[in-house]
Design an enzyme around this catalytic site. Structure first.
Site, short mmCIF file in Angstrom:
data_model
loop_
_atom_site.label_atom_id
_atom_site.label_comp_id
_atom_site.label_asym_id
_atom_site.label_seq_id
_atom_site.Cartn_x
_atom_site.Cartn_y
_atom_site.Cartn_z
N TYR A 123 0.84 -1.18 -0.26
CA TYR A 123 0.02 0.30 -0.14
C TYR A 123 0.83 1.54 0.02
CZ TYR A 123 -4.03 -3.10 0.39
OH TYR A 123 -5.17 -4.14 0.18
N PHE A 411 -10.65 -4.43 10.61
CA PHE A 411 -11.65 -4.57 10.12
C PHE A 411 -11.79 -4.54 9.02
CE2 PHE A 411 -8.92 -0.37 10.06
CZ PHE A 411 -8.92 -0.14 9.24
#
Length: 411
Positions: A123, A411
């Protein structure tokens, strides 16, 4: 056939999620997990890439509010459920998903995006920087003692059903959020994540247990959720306590919870993952080495609206610095910005033509944003360039926080 990217339709969720499971190895989750994440998925913020009738890529976002230095809760996109089918890798699918998603996050007015990375090398090229680490412990309780503070003996502990204690536990958690950057305020439904307890998730351990700590007034001041895994060999018991959550509002309750976990019969190891790197338990144990601390990256953060994000947090000292920011993937952030902060915590970030004093990419700003990574250390690695003597030290002091940022759950 050309690939098609589109917003997820609710009736496509199972096919979309099946693709995600395939991208992560093909091991199906329990029905309980699937049911929870189906309820939490925001279809309008979820993207799928389709090759004919087959879903081959996915990316979603949760609508969060994230604590930042100073206690403000900043709107944040919780990037999640990112995966590409093995048959469609190296074809630009992930890049196209990240491009569309960040454009959508910007349009939604969210200053930052955050994620947890299955592979942290992925990322950075999209502007995410590592903003928080987590601590894992494996404490040998046969050799490690706890030195607890005064008042610990006055704390009352009660074993309670995790479901029945949920409201009290959530009140404790909510009270702690403003004081610890990186903690998301729990949106409705997210409190259920901590109660996931499918038999397949226990790996031979007990059902989920919960102990609460009560102060002299009888109010719940802390809680721990854990599981006991019994084990035996010829020498006797070798049980382990796995700690999933431990939060407390004051030191005595905090210490009482750890002492309880250390003292569970027939167990000799307390394992805790995803703790803050400055967890106070490190100051309670008699032997840090035999607690086997380990660190890993946890929260990755990207500034989507640079000015709004930098103005939302407070700074540890007055600051006036001109930043030259590189951001190839979100070029609206690129260029020269003057960041000023006063002693009362107010901040202003605006474009400027003044000479730059620090040069860095948006990735480094993301790493420093929550106060856990210092600009000075990034500068020592060559990731931040000082263009005016003294600018790096001053900015590093201002960005640094009093407590380490922490993401308490995934999450």
């Amino acid at each position: 056939m050309a690939l098609e990217m589109r917003v997820l339709q609710p009736d496509e969720w199972d096919v979309w999620y099946d693709q995600l499971e395939l991208a992560f190895g093909g091991v199906p989750e329990s029905p309980q997990e699937r049911k929870l994440y189906a309820s939490l998925t925001e279809a309008e913020r979820s993207l799928g890439v389709w090759d004919g009738g087959t879903c081959v890529g996915s990316a979603g976002a949760f609508t969060f509010r994230l604590s930042v230095p100073g206690g403000t809760l900043v709107p944040a996109a919780g990037v999640t459920m990112v995966g590409v089918s093995p048959t469609h890798r190296r074809r630009g699918v992930l890049t196209s998903l990240m491009r569309r998603q960040l454009d959508d996050v910007r349009a939604a007015g969210e200053p930052v995006a955050v994620l947890t990375a299955s592979d942290p090398a992925i990322y950075g090229r999209f502007g995410y920087g590592t903003a928080a680490y987590s601590l894992a412990l494996d404490v040998d309780t046969s050799r490690v003692r706890l030195d607890v503070p005064p008042g610990t003996d006055a704390v009352r502990l009660r074993l309670v059903d995790p479901e029945e204690a949920l409201a009290d536990c959530e009140r404790v958690y909510a009270a702690l959020v403003p004081g610890r950057p990186g903690m998301p305020a729990r949106q409705p439904g997210w409190e259920r994540q901590a109660l996931l307890d499918a038999p397949a998730m226990r790996a031979g351990g007990s059902p989920l247990k919960c102990v609460v700590a009560e102060g002299p007034d009888g109010a719940v001041a802390g809680y721990a959720r854990y599981r006991v895994t019994p084990a035996w060999d010829l020498a006797g018991s070798e049980g382990r306590v796995d700690v999933f959550d431990l939060d407390a509002l004051e030191p005595a309750a905090y210490a009482a919870l750890w002492r309880y976990l250390f003292g569970i019969d027939l167990t000799w190891t307390v394992r805790a993952n995803r703790r803050p790197v400055d967890d106070p338990v490190l100051h309670l144990v008699s032997d840090v080495r035999r607690s086997r601390p380990r660190f890993r990256d946890s929260l990755h953060l990207r500034l989507v609206d640079l000015a709004a994000a930098l103005e939302a947090r407070t700074y540890g000292s007055p600051l006036d610095v001109v930043l030259e920011v590189e951001d190839a993937f979100c070029p609206w952030n690129a260029g020269r910005w003057r960041l000023t902060a006063d002693a009362k915590g107010g901040a202003r970030c605006a474009r400027t033509e003044e000479p730059a004093e620090l040069a860095l990419s948006v990735r480094e700003l993301g790493s420093a944003y929550l106060g856990g990574m210092t600009l000075a250390s990034l500068g020592a690695a060559g990731r931040v360039r000082e263009l005016r003597p003294g600018a790096l030290a001053a900015a590093s002091r201002a960005f640094a926080g009093d407590v380490a940022p922490w993401l308490p759950h995934g999450f």
